[in-house]
Design an enzyme around this catalytic site. Structure first.
Site: not given
Ligand SMILES: *Cc1c(COP(=O)(O)O)cnc(C)c1O
Length: 352
Positions: A27, A122, A248, A296
């Protein structure tokens, strides 16, 4: 970018997974590494886990015919036809999704993941809903395999997974089907969470889910190799006297004679603006520290103890020789956020 490191890390994940199959979680543009590049590097994964249909369709468009897990499932009635057309495996985590599956015509069979809320609160069905949801999916003529999944809230932390694992087992007692539980932290720390499929993400990219503070559990100690190395160069040097300030807000004040190096990298490249003075950085292979505020397009470093530093000296912001976990710790964030925030303007080059 060292694509070979991705393949190495996947192999390492598999060595922890026993006989469980492995979803490579790609992802967020493969945690900033490039979706298709990562999918190719993870050729040995049993399936690929993504977030949205855009990513899934890119993979199918590139000819990848492995299972694809949609981590948030699907969102609207029109998505149902896409699931079937592209053989995608959605996570089903709420009742509306089941209603959509029942109303919309599924032209062919699909596998689904039924998500159980074991305490993270969640996504997922609660204890009093799991069996009803399972039954509805079981009775659906076009739903083939139902895998039971949950996600751990603190596999890397003090709570661990024991309570959630016990809750998951109780909630799914008597339900048939494979189980899928572990993220990177659970996979590395709790062999009892391996089940039938595992879902490592961050470890595949060479970072430790436990950060950099714990010896043997940092990336190098776990045998992980960084795939992404963010590099730049010095583009200017400034000599400053005690009492002179840098950047800055005049955010840093020299207490002695210093040489300041100016690095061509800033928050528009994805370097965290909130990284404070002291955050580690490598200049000409030597470890030093960020000074003052990140701008930046530039940031400043202390090169007083690196006399060979000159315009053009190579700089490593994170990656090879300086774990993103360490930089993240310095900037009070996680390597996850650093990797994902890499800006599109940063060119990606393959190195061997
Ligand atoms: C992102 C995610 C993972 C992977 O988690 P890591 O901590 O990056 O290994 C596994 N399961 C779900 C549902 C996730 O959203």
């Amino acid at each position: 970018m060292r694509t070979a490191a991705l393949a190495h890390n996947l192999q390492l994940a598999r060595s922890h997974a026993g006989s469980a199959k492995v979803w490579a979680v790609i992802k967020a543009n493969a945690y900033g590494h490039g979706l298709l590049r990562a999918a190719a590097a993870f050729a040995a994964a049993d399936g690929l886990a993504v977030l949205d249909f855009e990513e899934a369709l890119l993979l199918r468009g590139a000819g990848d015919d492995r299972p694809i897990l949609m981590l948030e499932g699907f969102f609207k009635p029109q998505d149902v036809a896409l699931l079937a057309a592209h053989a995608l495996t959605p996570v089903v985590h709420e009742r509306e999704q089941i209603a959509m599956l029942q109303c919309e015509a599924l032209p062919s069979q699909i596998d689904v993941y039924l998500k159980v809320n074991s305490g993270m609160n969640r996504l997922g069905f609660r204890a009093d809903e799991v069996h009803v949801a399972y039954q509805a999916l079981r009775e659906h003529p076009r739903v083939r395999r139902i895998t039971l999944m949950t996600h751990f809230a603190d596999a890397d932390g003090a709570h661990g997974i024991a309570a959630q694992l016990a809750r998951f087992d109780a909630m799914t007692n008597g339900l048939d089907g494979p189980r899928c539980l572990a993220n990177s932290a659970a996979l590395l720390r709790f062999p009892e969470s391996r089940a039938d499929w595992v879902r490592p993400g961050i470890m595949l990219y060479g970072c430790s889910p436990f950060g950099s503070g714990v010896p043997r559990h940092d990336a190098a100690g776990l045998g992980l190799q960084p795939a992404m190395t963010l590099t730049s160069e010095l583009i200017a040097l400034q000599r400053v006297c005690p009492g002179e300030r840098v950047g800055y807000g005049f955010g840093f004040e020299a207490t002695e004679k210093m040489t300041i190096g100016v690095v061509a990298c800033g928050y528009a490249d994805g370097y965290p603006r909130h990284a404070p003075t002291g955050t580690p950085i490598l200049v000409a292979g030597k470890r030093t520290r960020l000074v003052g505020r990140v701008s930046m397009d530039m940031l400043c470093v202390d090169v007083s103890a690196i006399p060979q530093a000159h315009n053009g000296s190579p700089v490593i912001l994170w990656g090879e020789g300086l774990s993103a976990d360490e930089v993240a710790a310095g900037a009070e964030t996680l390597s996850y956020e650093l990797l994902c925030a890499l800006a599109p303007r940063v060119p990606m080059v393959e190195v061997s």
